[in-house]
Design a protein around this motif. Structure first.
Motif, PDB file in Angstrom:
ATOM      1  N   ASP A 289       0.859  -1.184   0.000  1.00 20.13           N
ATOM      2  CA  ASP A 289       0.000   0.000   0.000  1.00 20.13           C
ATOM      3  C   ASP A 289       0.901   1.242   0.000  1.00 20.13           C
ATOM      4  OD1 ASP A 289      -1.812   2.013   0.348  1.00 20.13           O
ATOM      5  OD2 ASP A 289      -2.647   1.269   2.225  1.00 20.13           O
TER       6      ASP A 289
ATOM      7  N   ILE B  29       0.077  -4.968   3.147  1.00 23.77           N
ATOM      8  CA  ILE B  29      -1.238  -5.342   3.673  1.00 23.77           C
ATOM      9  C   ILE B  29      -1.376  -6.851   3.577  1.00 23.77           C
ATOM     10  CG2 ILE B  29      -3.724  -5.029   3.419  1.00 23.77           C
ATOM     11  CD1 ILE B  29      -2.211  -2.482   4.217  1.00 23.77           C
TER      12      ILE B  29
ATOM     13  N   ASN C 278      -3.689 -10.538   5.339  1.00 23.84           N
ATOM     14  CA  ASN C 278      -5.077 -10.936   5.622  1.00 23.84           C
ATOM     15  C   ASN C 278      -5.593 -10.397   6.945  1.00 23.84           C
ATOM     16  OD1 ASN C 278      -3.541 -12.506   7.309  1.00 23.84           O
ATOM     17  ND2 ASN C 278      -4.402 -14.468   6.677  1.00 23.84           N
TER      18      ASN C 278
ATOM     19  N   ASP D 104      -5.310  -7.245   7.631  1.00 27.32           N
ATOM     20  CA  ASP D 104      -5.706  -5.874   7.330  1.00 27.32           C
ATOM     21  C   ASP D 104      -6.791  -5.780   6.261  1.00 27.32           C
ATOM     22  OD1 ASP D 104      -3.491  -4.939   8.975  1.00 27.32           O
ATOM     23  OD2 ASP D 104      -2.188  -5.542   7.315  1.00 27.32           O
ATOM     24  N   ASP D 105      -6.941  -6.817   5.426  1.00 29.76           N
ATOM     25  CA  ASP D 105      -7.850  -6.741   4.279  1.00 29.76           C
ATOM     26  C   ASP D 105      -8.673  -8.020   4.227  1.00 29.76           C
ATOM     27  OD1 ASP D 105      -9.136  -6.448   1.862  1.00 29.76           O
ATOM     28  OD2 ASP D 105      -7.376  -5.703   0.797  1.00 29.76           O
ATOM     29  N   ASN D 106      -9.994  -7.856   4.302  1.00 30.17           N
ATOM     30  CA  ASN D 106     -10.894  -9.022   4.272  1.00 30.17           C
ATOM     31  C   ASN D 106     -10.801  -9.771   2.952  1.00 30.17           C
ATOM     32  OD1 ASN D 106     -11.898  -8.604   6.875  1.00 30.17           O
ATOM     33  ND2 ASN D 106     -13.463  -7.163   6.133  1.00 30.17           N
TER      34      ASN D 106
END
Length: 981
Positions: free
Chosen positions: A88, A95, A97, A99-101
């Motif tokens: 990012d 990033i 898993n 931090d990001d679904n």
């Protein structure tokens, strides 16, 4: 002679900032950074500095096996821990898993595979399935490993995919690779690529340039004529499924293969790195390597980056500057001197008492006889009568073997400087003397005792004159008289240590100094100088050589400066070339010019450079990579709106230019005129409240500042007590306070003034009222006589009527005297009463008429009291009663422009005739004066002044009459009431 095609220009290791020397993969992002997948994290490289990202920066594991870029420019990582992630830029971190679904649910107990499609989508193959990421969305293919271990070539939509995989795999059986067209994981069409039988194969897959590259390497060669081959799949079409293939066979077993936009690069069992053209498959170059290469990457500039297993990162490129190919034992040694003979053979002087003779088909190394036991720097080589004369600080020789002797003392001589005068004479110097060598007799005789100076270099001016450089300046030698002239008196720069001399066709002597740049001399006087601040790469020089007309080459310990003074001697164009441009080394000991080419003797071999080489303005991108505000990490942006206490800012920048031409940053705040040099990459500043613009630009190794700086805007809130609106409120408050004070003072003055005006008006009114209330004594006396007359003649009716009217007039005058304004109707009634009495008394000697304009309501108009009667009385007493003819008195009342106009007209003898008779002058003067005084006071209560006009009524000498006009403004009474409450 032969030159390199690709040459190794730089090796980067842990000594240069890498966290490890084990590099797996490299890739360039859209900003121009080079990213490295290493065993100790993901590394970002801007061409000079390395920045390492680890688990602390969002990576799921520090062992990063691969980095891939998708079509949006986002970088994805494949880690040993088998969890996907991406970088990012905004937050300057990775990033995962957590931090990001979108990344949740992807796991693998074995190594997770990651590849791009032809369209540069990213897909992962794991135990939990195959997951493809495209345009920020995730597409799931729920299959388990190994059934899902297929290469996705292309995704058409959510249902259709093109895949590459073996139909099945069995040991010692026939196996086939296919291209599959699938819908919802079901095969719609398939087409076979090839069939093989083998116990094991190594497969490398790559999607690039709209093509699929599949590389196969086998343990034995039973399957194919060659042990390794590459299949290129291109022009894929559907309905029906079709494509073109091209097979490239390799003659040796390939241990590693990389595909770049322009090259196919292989490493074979013989540790040869071979570079092939990807279009025609022709071999471009073979490089011998002694280390393990994991992969090769080609950046947008065509530079190749070798990611090695234990040697770090190696940059190789195809430079404009070539390197002279020599035997391995002498290719990378220090060279001090270079020249050539008439046949084009190069003679290279080393720092190890050797002369390397480079012919077209042979390289010969000559060891000098006088230096067998110790090394010296070989400085000069001359050719005469088919013999070779060499000069060094360890001795001088003829044809490498015969030493040169000083005839006077019969001892061997050494020399650091020599100059060839003609085919017979060579002048050379040592510590104590200048000697002349006769190349026919081989005798060296002393021509001047140079004990006063130590010769470091020489140059021929003409047949009779030479210039000698020394540790203390320049000496001019006249060979006819053997006289020496020291030039130090001409300028203090001529006192410098001179390391090299050359003289151009304009008889300008160019001298390179040890620490003060280069100087130009003409007619034994200083002509000018060129230093680092004028563009020279450094002030410490090693040598100076003439190139094309108007061109110099200056060798230094930081590279070479090409000086073009053909257009301007005082403003030359300087081009600086260094190792980042392809020089074998920055230490350039000597430069030789021949056939529009510079040959550079460096500490690491011989570099060959075209004399017309141009300095490229390297596009260095300035990027903000990290920012802390009040010691807290902050999102990377270009505009910052901060609180009033967020004034401590620390910024880290990168100058992106992978060839390594970035030198340093310069910055300025709020467009200050001077740019400030930044040491390093971190800038810490303290800003004041308000708006600020920070500009940062890059400067390259040629000291050229880039014209497009990075611009950052900081809007730091201003405390309310420092804000403009606060100052405005304070100013307005002060202004209001002062204004109120001034207003009150003005109002007070106006009130006092108005009080004075009202008092003056009242005074004038009282004076008139008092005057009028007394009435004319003659009128009263005459009125009483008239009453007595009516009584004597027993005319009781007229006596009573006259007495009643006279009493009524006195009463009305008394009432009017109590008020400032009365109605026009009341005033006309008083005037009528007065006129009836006067008419009765004078037996109808005059007649009168009061004319009121139609529609004029006399009750609606208020006029100053006791103002008209004195005027009517003046018309009778001073006009009509003194005239022999019957008198006429007219009063006209009308409105004009909303104002009240009153006119009193008589046909009496007029003002001037009355004044001549001097009758009742005092009375008239007092009455008229009071009226004017009163009207002047009343003018303060109306915008338009009251008009009072006294003029003749007719053009008659005896009876011109009189006409008095009074114009009362319509707002007079209203303003009076307003001011007097």
């Amino acid at each position: 002679m032969s030159y390199c095609q690709f040459v190794q220009t730089r090796t980067y290791s842990i000594d240069d900032g890498l966290p490890t020397n084990q590099i797996y993969q490299a890739i360039e992002d859209n900003e121009g950074f080079l990213w490295l997948a290493t065993s100790e994290g993901a590394v970002r490289f801007d061409g000079r500095y390395f920045q390492t990202f680890t688990r602390e920066n969002g990576l799921s594991d520090n062992d990063v096996l691969d980095i891939i870029k998708d079509k949006s420019g986002r970088l994805w990582t494949r880690n040993f821990l088998n969890l996907p992630g991406y970088f990012d830029e905004t937050n300057n971190r990775f990033i995962n898993n957590k931090d990001d679904n979108m990344l949740k649910g992807i796991y693998s107990n074995t190594l997770l595979y990651m590849n791009p499609t032809i369209d540069k989508d990213i897909y992962y193959i794991s135990d939990s399935g195959t997951f493809l990421f495209s345009n920020g969305n995730r597409h799931d293919f729920k299959r388990t490993y190994p059934d899902n271990a297929r290469t996705i070539i292309k995704r058409m939509d959510n249902d259709f995919t093109l895949e590459f995989a073996p139909d099945f795999y069995a040991i010692n059986k026939t196996n086939s690779y296919y291209i599959f067209l699938k819908k919802n994981n079901k095969v719609i069409q398939k087409k076979m690529l090839f069939t093989y039988t083998n116990e094991y194969s190594r497969v490398y897959l790559k999607c690039l340039n709209n093509k699929l590259y599949a590389f196969f390497s086998f343990r034995n060669s039973q399957f194919h004529k060659y042990p390794s081959f590459l299949i290129t799949v291109s022009n894929i079409s559907l309905s029906p499924l079709n494509f073109e293939t091209e097979i490239m066979n390799f003659t040796q077993n390939i241990t590693n293969l990389s595909i770049t936009p322009h090259y196919i690069i292989t490493i074979d069992d013989d540790k040869q790195l071979k570079i092939y053209n990807s279009e025609n498959k022709n071999l471009v170059q073979t490089l011998k390597i002694a280390f393990l290469v994991n992969s090769v990457y080609e950046d947008k500039n065509g530079t190749l980056w070798l990611c090695t297993n234990n040697k770090g990162l190696i940059k190789i490129e195809k430079p404009v500057i070539q390197k002279l190919i020599l035997p391995d034992s002498i290719i990378n040694i220090p060279y001090a001197y270079i020249t050539s003979n008439s046949s084009g053979t190069l003679f290279l002087g080393t720092k190890q008492s050797k002369i390397i003779e480079v012919k077209k088909n042979a390289v010969i190394s000559h060891s000098l006889v006088h230096n067998l036991n110790r090394y010296g720097v070989q400085k000069e080589v001359f050719f005469s009568k088919n013999r070779i004369f060499t000069f060094s600080d360890m001795g001088c020789s003829i044809d490498y073997k015969e030493p040169i002797f000083d005839k006077k003392v019969n001892t061997k001589v050494a020399s650091k400087a020599a100059v060839k005068m003609n085919d017979t004479i060579i002048i050379f110097g040592n510590t104590f003397n200048l000697l002349s060598l006769n190349t026919r007799t081989n005798e060296a005789v002393r021509i001047i005792n140079s004990r006063m100076f130590r010769t470091t270099c020489m140059a021929k001016f003409n047949e009779n004159t030479i210039y000698c450089g020394s540790v203390d300046g320049i000496h001019k030698i006249d060979l006819r008289s053997n006289k020496e002239v020291y030039l130090r008196k001409a300028h203090h720069l001529l006192n410098e240590r001179i390391v090299s001399l050359c003289i151009d066709s304009n008889k300008i002597i160019w001298a390179a100094t040890a620490s003060n740049g280069i100087i130009a001399i003409k007619n034994d006087s200083l002509l000018g100088s060129l230093k680092k601040q004028n563009g020279l790469i450094t002030n410490s020089c090693n040598s100076i050589t003439l190139g094309k007309p108007g061109q110099l080459a200056v060798g230094t310990n930081e590279g070479v400066s090409i000086v073009d003074y053909s257009k301007s001697l005082y403003r030359p164009i300087v081009r600086n070339i260094s190792a980042t441009d392809g020089l074998s080394s920055n230490i350039v000991n000597n430069v030789y010019y021949q056939n529009d080419t510079f040959y550079l003797a460096t500490e690491n071999g011989i570099s060959i450079m075209p004399a017309s080489i141009s300095v490229v303005e390297y596009p260095i991108i300035v990027k903000l990579i990290d920012i802390k505000i009040n010691d807290r990490d902050t999102v990377v942006s270009t505009i910052y709106k901060l609180n009033r206490d967020q004034k401590s800012i620390s910024l880290q920048f990168a100058g992106i230019e992978l060839k390594g031409h970035f030198s340093h940053f310069e910055y300025r705040v709020d467009e200050e005129t001077e740019w400030i040099k930044l040491s390093g990459t971190i800038l810490s500043i303290q800003l004041e409240n308000g708006n600020h613009v920070l500009q940062v630009r890059a400067v390259d190794v040629n000291n050229i500042a880039k014209n497009l700086p990075l611009t950052l805007t900081f809007e730091i809130a201003i405390p309310f007590w420092k804000s403009w609106w606060f100052y405005l409120l304070v100013a307005l408050g002060l202004q209001g306070t002062v204004g109120i004070s001034i207003y009150r003072n003005l109002k007070r003055k106006q009130r006092v003034k108005k009080q004075k005006e009202v008092a003056a008006l009242h005074l004038a009114s009282f004076e008139q009222q008092a005057f009028t209330s007394l009435m004319n004594p003659h009128f009263i006396f005459n009125a009483l006589n008239s009453i007595q007359h009516y009584i004597n003649v027993q005319d009781r009716q007229n006596a009573n009527k006259y007495l009643s009217d006279f009493a009524s007039l006195i009463r009305k005058n008394f009432e009017s005297a109590q008020r400032s304004f009365i109605s026009l109707d009341e005033e006309l009634e008083n005037i009528s009463l007065y006129l009836r009495l006067e008419k009765m008394r004078f037996k109808n000697k005059f007649s009168y008429e009061i004319k009121v304009q139609e529609n004029l309501e006399t009750d609606d108009w208020m006029i100053p009291s006791m103002m008209l009667q004195p005027l009517v009385e003046n018309a009778l007493i001073h006009g009509i009663f003194l005239s022999p003819i019957s008198g006429i008195l007219n009063m006209i009342i009308l409105t004009e422009n909303k104002n009240l106009v009153i006119q009193i007209i008589d046909n009496g003898i007029g003002f001037e005739n009355s004044k001549a008779l001097k009758q009742n002058a005092s009375h008239n003067s007092i009455g008229a004066s009071l009226i004017r005084k009163r009207l002047t006071a009343l003018n303060h209560f109306c915008k338009t002044p009251i008009e009072f006009i006294n003029e003749k009524a007719f053009d008659s000498k005896s009876n011109p009459g009189n006409k008095v006009t009074i114009v009362l403004p319509h707002d007079l009474y209203a303003n009076w009431v307003k001011m007097n409450g």
